[in-house]
Design an enzyme around this catalytic site. Sequence first.
Site: not given
Length: 224
Positions: A47, A119
């Site tokens: 992220d 991610e």
Amino acid sequence: MKQLEKKLGYKFKDPMLLKNALTHSSYANENRAEGVPSNERLEFLGDSVLGFVTAKHLYNTVPTLPEGKMTRLRAELVCEHSLYGVAQELELGAYLRMGHGEEKNGGRERASILADATEAVIAAIFLDGGIEPAASFIERMVLSPEAVKAHHASDYKTELQELVQRKPDRVLKYHEAGESGPDHDKVFLSEVSLDGEIIGWGSGRTKKEAEQAAACKALERLNK
């Protein structure tokens, strides 16, 4: 895994990183005795890598865009709805290691699980090869000129309205949820409700931006 590496455009020096990135917590829980780690830590790192690469890309490629709009555009490009689309293009669900119960409940197609795995894969590429291959993957799969242009001109309110209208007699409403900051730098808050239930919320430099952000969150929720 070789087939997935081909889709990713990256060959891992340490294949265990990719294996870890594809391990859902349900699988790790079912194999706790063997010490199998889930992809949650990689998701956390991915992220941040995604956010940094996206911010740098927008700064370099859209020089006339003000800070507030860059913030909104970055949020739209890296939101769950966008990452879910990347996972679908990669057919990532087919490669996930998942617990039996989660798989029976449709986990391989769940937007939140697939977005998180995307991610985690980004983090795995970053740890294995550094920022350059990670950025190359992000720019190709998330930040293509077509994607940036589409999100730049996106209208999540219209998309949400079209989704809701598939079922008749549903009531969609936006509500001002407050504002903060001085007059020259205000941030507006907005909520969107469906049949009286709040399904999304967001903020923006204008009321319109806040409503668009709320609609984006609502779409993420409904598409789950």
